[in-house]
Design an enzyme around this catalytic site. Structure first.
Site, PDB file in Angstrom:
ATOM      1  N   SER A  51       0.844  -1.201   0.000  1.00  0.00           N
ATOM      2  CA  SER A  51       0.000   0.000   0.000  1.00  0.00           C
ATOM      3  C   SER A  51       0.877   1.248   0.000  1.00  0.00           C
ATOM      4  O   SER A  51       1.956   1.256   0.604  1.00  0.00           O
ATOM      5  CB  SER A  51      -0.887  -0.003   1.247  1.00  0.00           C
ATOM      6  OG  SER A  51      -1.469   1.275   1.417  1.00  0.00           O
TER       7      SER A  51
ATOM      8  N   TYR B 121      -1.146  -0.434  10.163  1.00  0.00           N
ATOM      9  CA  TYR B 121      -1.206  -0.853   8.760  1.00  0.00           C
ATOM     10  C   TYR B 121      -0.008  -0.314   7.953  1.00  0.00           C
ATOM     11  O   TYR B 121       0.691  -1.083   7.293  1.00  0.00           O
ATOM     12  CB  TYR B 121      -2.552  -0.426   8.164  1.00  0.00           C
ATOM     13  CG  TYR B 121      -2.801  -0.936   6.773  1.00  0.00           C
ATOM     14  CD1 TYR B 121      -3.036  -2.285   6.536  1.00  0.00           C
ATOM     15  CD2 TYR B 121      -2.801  -0.074   5.697  1.00  0.00           C
ATOM     16  CE1 TYR B 121      -3.264  -2.750   5.256  1.00  0.00           C
ATOM     17  CE2 TYR B 121      -3.033  -0.527   4.414  1.00  0.00           C
ATOM     18  CZ  TYR B 121      -3.260  -1.866   4.196  1.00  0.00           C
ATOM     19  OH  TYR B 121      -3.483  -2.323   2.928  1.00  0.00           O
TER      20      TYR B 121
HETATM   21  N1  LIG Z   1      -8.766  -2.862  -0.084  1.00  0.00           N
HETATM   22  C1  LIG Z   1      -7.913  -1.854  -0.264  1.00  0.00           C
HETATM   23  O1  LIG Z   1      -8.318  -0.689  -0.509  1.00  0.00           O
HETATM   24  C2  LIG Z   1      -6.430  -2.132  -0.216  1.00  0.00           C
HETATM   25  C3  LIG Z   1      -5.554  -1.055  -0.452  1.00  0.00           C
HETATM   26  C4  LIG Z   1      -4.192  -1.275  -0.434  1.00  0.00           C
HETATM   27  C5  LIG Z   1      -3.725  -2.556  -0.179  1.00  0.00           C
HETATM   28  N2  LIG Z   1      -4.583  -3.579   0.085  1.00  0.00           N
HETATM   29  C6  LIG Z   1      -4.025  -4.897   0.366  1.00  0.00           C
HETATM   30  O2  LIG Z   1      -4.608  -5.864  -0.476  1.00  0.00           O
HETATM   31  C7  LIG Z   1      -4.561  -7.158   0.159  1.00  0.00           C
HETATM   32  C8  LIG Z   1      -5.923  -7.789   0.102  1.00  0.00           C
HETATM   33  O3  LIG Z   1      -6.780  -6.971   0.863  1.00  0.00           O
HETATM   34  P1  LIG Z   1      -8.339  -6.931   0.663  1.00  0.00           P
HETATM   35  O4  LIG Z   1      -8.743  -5.509   0.528  1.00  0.00           O
HETATM   36  O5  LIG Z   1      -8.731  -7.915  -0.383  1.00  0.00           O
HETATM   37  O6  LIG Z   1      -8.781  -7.387   2.107  1.00  0.00           O
HETATM   38  P2  LIG Z   1      -9.901  -8.417   2.579  1.00  0.00           P
HETATM   39  O7  LIG Z   1     -11.112  -8.297   1.711  1.00  0.00           O
HETATM   40  O8  LIG Z   1     -10.048  -8.155   4.042  1.00  0.00           O
HETATM   41  O9  LIG Z   1      -9.259  -9.815   2.309  1.00  0.00           O
HETATM   42  C9  LIG Z   1      -8.150 -10.230   3.059  1.00  0.00           C
HETATM   43  C10 LIG Z   1      -7.919 -11.694   2.748  1.00  0.00           C
HETATM   44  O10 LIG Z   1      -6.784 -12.114   3.498  1.00  0.00           O
HETATM   45  C11 LIG Z   1      -7.128 -13.306   4.161  1.00  0.00           C
HETATM   46  N3  LIG Z   1      -6.391 -13.364   5.422  1.00  0.00           N
HETATM   47  C12 LIG Z   1      -6.391 -12.457   6.412  1.00  0.00           C
HETATM   48  N4  LIG Z   1      -5.604 -12.856   7.410  1.00  0.00           N
HETATM   49  C13 LIG Z   1      -5.096 -14.042   7.041  1.00  0.00           C
HETATM   50  C14 LIG Z   1      -4.214 -14.966   7.646  1.00  0.00           C
HETATM   51  N5  LIG Z   1      -3.692 -14.719   8.841  1.00  0.00           N
HETATM   52  N6  LIG Z   1      -3.885 -16.075   6.954  1.00  0.00           N
HETATM   53  C15 LIG Z   1      -4.404 -16.311   5.747  1.00  0.00           C
HETATM   54  N7  LIG Z   1      -5.248 -15.481   5.115  1.00  0.00           N
HETATM   55  C16 LIG Z   1      -5.601 -14.365   5.751  1.00  0.00           C
HETATM   56  C17 LIG Z   1      -8.629 -13.245   4.397  1.00  0.00           C
HETATM   57  O11 LIG Z   1      -9.119 -14.543   4.506  1.00  0.00           O
HETATM   58  P3  LIG Z   1     -10.601 -14.826   5.080  1.00  0.00           P
HETATM   59  O12 LIG Z   1     -11.571 -14.315   4.062  1.00  0.00           O
HETATM   60  O13 LIG Z   1     -10.613 -16.301   5.212  1.00  0.00           O
HETATM   61  O14 LIG Z   1     -10.692 -14.084   6.367  1.00  0.00           O
HETATM   62  C18 LIG Z   1      -9.088 -12.567   3.114  1.00  0.00           C
HETATM   63  O15 LIG Z   1      -9.282 -13.497   2.072  1.00  0.00           O
HETATM   64  C19 LIG Z   1      -4.052  -6.901   1.589  1.00  0.00           C
HETATM   65  O16 LIG Z   1      -2.673  -7.154   1.637  1.00  0.00           O
HETATM   66  C20 LIG Z   1      -4.324  -5.407   1.777  1.00  0.00           C
HETATM   67  O17 LIG Z   1      -3.463  -4.832   2.733  1.00  0.00           O
HETATM   68  C21 LIG Z   1      -5.936  -3.392   0.059  1.00  0.00           C
END
Ligand SMILES: NC(=O)c1ccc[n+]([C@@H]2O[C@H](COP(=O)([O-])OP(=O)(O)OC[C@H]3O[C@@H](n4cnc5c(N)ncnc54)[C@H](OP(=O)(O)O)[C@@H]3O)[C@@H](O)[C@H]2O)c1
Length: 165
Positions: free
Chosen positions: A23, A83
């Site tokens: 990020s 974060y």
């Molecule tokens: N959304 C944004 O705006 C944004 C912006 C910048 C970066 N990111 C990055 O993008 C990535 C994906 O985020 P997202 O937005 O898709 O978030 P999300 O919808 O909350 O999804 C997170 C995923 O990670 C899995 N997870 C969490 N903790 C875990 C663990 N300890 N072991 C294995 N799996 C785990 C969750 O599994 P479960 O479903 O089984 O809980 C879920 O599938 C992250 O690295 C986040 O920091 C997101």
């Protein structure tokens, strides 16, 4: 986990790829929300000074200050704090690992990059982001499968463009 996976990766004509999802909030030298300690920023930014020990020491110091309740005056990023710290570590480790893997021969090249997907409609943002996951995945897929003309490693991307760490 990355270290455990590396030996399992197969050679690829254009280099095998590791793509870390990071990020912009974790930028060491972002104009806002950065570490207050200039010396630490310089160390984390310098390819010669960056080590796994430095990354671990920085994160451990933050975690210990969270545990003893002193983190607020610790000079850590002010917005969302934990974060950006986790993503700062991801970015630093991306660069470190890229440097370590660069020494490998042409046949077993592994390129390591990270990217920021933007603000995405997922569970993490309470579906309040401004783009769907399909669009947010674009740069990650591009880094994994498309970008093959040159050896790009140890870089940070957003919208298919390199951005500063
Ligand atoms: N959304 C944004 O705006 C944004 C912006 C910048 C970066 N990111 C990055 O993008 C990535 C994906 O985020 P997202 O937005 O898709 O978030 P999300 O919808 O909350 O999804 C997170 C995923 O990670 C899995 N997870 C969490 N903790 C875990 C663990 N300890 N072991 C294995 N799996 C785990 C969750 O599994 P479960 O479903 O089984 O809980 C879920 O599938 C992250 O690295 C986040 O920091 C997101």
């Amino acid at each position: 986990m990355t270290k455990a996976m590396i030996p399992l990766m197969r050679p690829s004509p254009h280099g095998a790829r590791v793509v870390n999802v990071s990020s912009r909030l974790g930028r060491v030298n972002g104009r806002r929300n950065r570490l207050a300690n200039v010396e630490l920023r310089d160390q984390l930014s310098s390819p010669d000074l960056l080590t796994e020990e430095l990354i671990d020491r920085t994160v451990s110091k933050f975690i210990n200050q969270v545990k003893d309740g002193t983190w607020e005056s610790g000079g850590w990023p002010q917005t969302f704090t934990d974060y950006p710290m986790s993503k700062l570590a991801v970015n630093a480790y991306t660069r470190l690992m890229a440097k370590e893997l660069e020494r490998r021969g042409e046949e077993e090249k592994i390129y390591v990059n990270s990217f920021c997907p933007g603000w995405v409609k997922t569970a993490m943002t309470g579906y309040a982001g401004n783009m769907p996951p399909e669009d947010a995945a674009d740069t990650g897929v591009w880094l994994s499968l498309v970008l093959s003309e040159e050896a790009v490693t140890g870089k940070f991307f957003a919208e298919r463009r390199e951005i500063n760490f």
